[in-house]
Scaffold this active site. Structure first.
Site, PDB file in Angstrom:
ATOM      1  N   HIS A   1       8.592  73.637  59.396  1.00  0.00           N
ATOM      2  CA  HIS A   1       8.213  73.357  58.008  1.00  0.00           C
ATOM      3  C   HIS A   1       8.995  74.330  57.133  1.00  0.00           C
ATOM      4  CE1 HIS A   1       5.976  72.597  54.379  1.00  0.00           C
ATOM      5  NE2 HIS A   1       5.327  71.610  54.997  1.00  0.00           N
TER       6      HIS A   1
ATOM      7  N   ARG B   1       6.486  71.520  46.290  1.00  0.00           N
ATOM      8  CA  ARG B   1       7.805  71.023  45.886  1.00  0.00           C
ATOM      9  C   ARG B   1       7.699  69.658  45.234  1.00  0.00           C
ATOM     10  NH1 ARG B   1      10.307  70.053  50.696  1.00  0.00           N
ATOM     11  NH2 ARG B   1       8.444  70.586  51.887  1.00  0.00           N
TER      12      ARG B   1
END
Length: 487
Positions: A44, A67
């Site tokens: 990740h 994000r």
């Protein structure tokens, strides 16, 4: 397990706790379970670095939403280097290639990036979430403006301003020429205030590899066999991240929960059938006299999976595998015996006849090979309609019913008489019952020795209208090469 299968990632932090040691995988392997895709490990891209404890190998996950809400990522020079919304694998690789290692005194950690959220991005991310990460965990830091953000990052204010100006211009036209980003969830400019910043680093998050299971959640072991190379380990089921092979090279976000729910339920349902009272699905009858009454002898079976077998068995073919009532049940059929299949679509009852391509001794499953084009007959409509979980009816029928008797007196009988030679004639998918006989014959030779049969005691003539209609050719050629003196 990481040291064994991905030693290059052994120093990477992880979003998993210290409890995650792969015990389930290790235990299953110790009793013969096959492992698959063990080198497929997902990083990740955004594991939070806690500035109070940067060397802790376990990181809190900075979710995709950080994000997805419009957070942008910069390196220690204040420069963007990736499309923040790209695949996890792409973003993680970009951090490793374009960012400097994290340093704190004598500690030097993995490469890391800074994630910056403007006020619009913070609103999308959610005030309660920010409060949790910032005030309860101390993973987010507030900066009044770009100047303060540059000071925290340790980069040139001018460089950061230039980065944000370029981002603003890209958002206005809908495309970033540097990173090819074309979705901009929230605006950030050189004049943005009340920024939130955090440090993030790629962290081991998920392992796509694990125990090999079949469509029923049964753990598989690898075997050497004439046809097929796997069988299930009796009474052992698995689901979730302990298993492998479901996600390919890189799992999509959210699919691990789907995997647990779908295969967890399947595995649980099949495990619950272990104690089914009857050892066989179809009650055994020595003769075919029961076939005269077509209203009796039908049993419900559930479709486990439908396999595309165009390359393996022949063009326009599918292998339909059905669960028997019990996961440890056998069919109770003889070698060469066939079954009837029926179901209803739009008020019309459709029926067809098939020879199983699974063995009578296979537990919990019966498989049939069928055509899915016009040559398959009316039953094709039913077989194309059903999906895993669908229920149809199946009935034992007649057939050749050849019996292979093992040691101490190995011999083969047909209709009560001992036979020494078998001649087979087949066309198209009519090869299915012949293949079952050929497999049984080969195993009979392996288990009882060549003296139990006559040399070249098994012969097959196989033909079809077109070469593409010839099914099982690779298997048949393998059998011929394996038993050159017998088949």
């Amino acid at each position: 397990l990481m040291a064994r299968f991905r030693p290059d990632l052994i120093k990477c932090p992880t979003t998993n706790g210290a409890f995650a040691q792969g015990d389930g995988v290790t235990i299953a392997e110790s009793i013969g379970a096959e492992l698959i895709d063990m080198d497929k490990v997902q990083l990740h891209p955004t594991g939070f670095i806690d500035p109070k404890d940067p060397s802790n190998p376990t990181k809190y996950l900075a979710p995709e939403a950080i994000r997805g809400s419009g957070g942008i990522m910069v390196n220690d020079e204040g420069k963007r280097f990736v499309n923040e919304l790209d695949l996890r694998s792409v973003v993680a690789k970009a951090i490793q290639n374009h960012c400097a290692p994290y340093k704190d005194g004598d500690y030097t950690g993995p490469p890391f990036a800074w994630c910056i959220l403007s006020e619009p991005a913070q609103k999308l991310f959610g005030a309660p979430v920010i409060d949790f990460y910032k005030n309860r965990l101390g993973l987010l830091e507030h900066c009044a403006d770009v100047k303060a953000a540059a000071s925290l990052i340790g980069c040139s204010e001018g460089t950061l301003i230039k980065t944000l100006k370029s981002y603003e211009e890209a958002a206005q036209v809908g495309n970033c020429p540097t990173t090819q980003k074309d979705i901009f969830p929230a605006m950030i400019t050189p004049d943005s205030q009340n920024l939130i910043l955090c440090r993030v680093t790629p962290s081991i998050h998920y392992t796509m590899g694990g125990i090999n299971i079949n469509a029923a959640g049964e753990v598989q072991e690898r075997i050497e066999s004439i046809v097929g190379h796997h069988r299930h380990i009796r009474r052992l089921f698995a689901a979730g991240e302990v298993t492998g092979g479901l996600h390919g090279n890189n799992r999509l976000a959210g699919n691990s929960l789907l995997e647990c729910v779908v295969f967890g339920r399947i595995a649980g349902e099949r495990a619950a059938t272990i104690d089914t009272p009857s050892e066989v699905m179809f009650p055994y009858t020595e003769s075919d006299t029961h076939l005269k009454d077509e209203s009796t002898g039908w049993f419900s079976v559930v479709l486990r999976e439908m396999r595309n077998t165009d390359k393996k068995y022949g063009i326009n073919t599918r292998e339909a595998r059905f669960n028997l009532d019990g996961s440890l049940q056998c069919t109770g059929l003889d070698i060469g015996q066939y079954v009837a299949v029926r179901g209803e679509i739009d008020g019309e009852t459709l029926m067809g006849y098939f020879s199983p391509i699974t063995r009578p001794t296979d537990e919990g499953v019966i498989g049939i090979l069928c055509r899915v084009d016009a040559r398959g007959g009316p039953i094709t409509k039913l077989l194309q309609h059903i999906r895993p979980g669908s229920t149809i009816q199946m009935r034992a029928m007649g057939g050749l019913r050849i019996k292979f008797h093992p040691k101490p007196n190995p011999h083969i009988t047909f209709r009560g008489k001992t036979i020494r030679r078998i001649g087979l004639l087949a066309g198209g998918t009519g090869i299915a019952p012949m293949l079952q006989i050929i497999r049984a014959y080969g195993n009979f030779v392996l288990q009882n020795g060549p003296d139990a049969v006559t040399p070249h005691g098994l012969n097959l003539i196989y033909a079809a209208e077109e070469e593409s209609d010839l099914a099982y050719m690779k298997i048949l050629e393998t059998l011929r090469d394996t038993f050159p003196l017998h088949f």
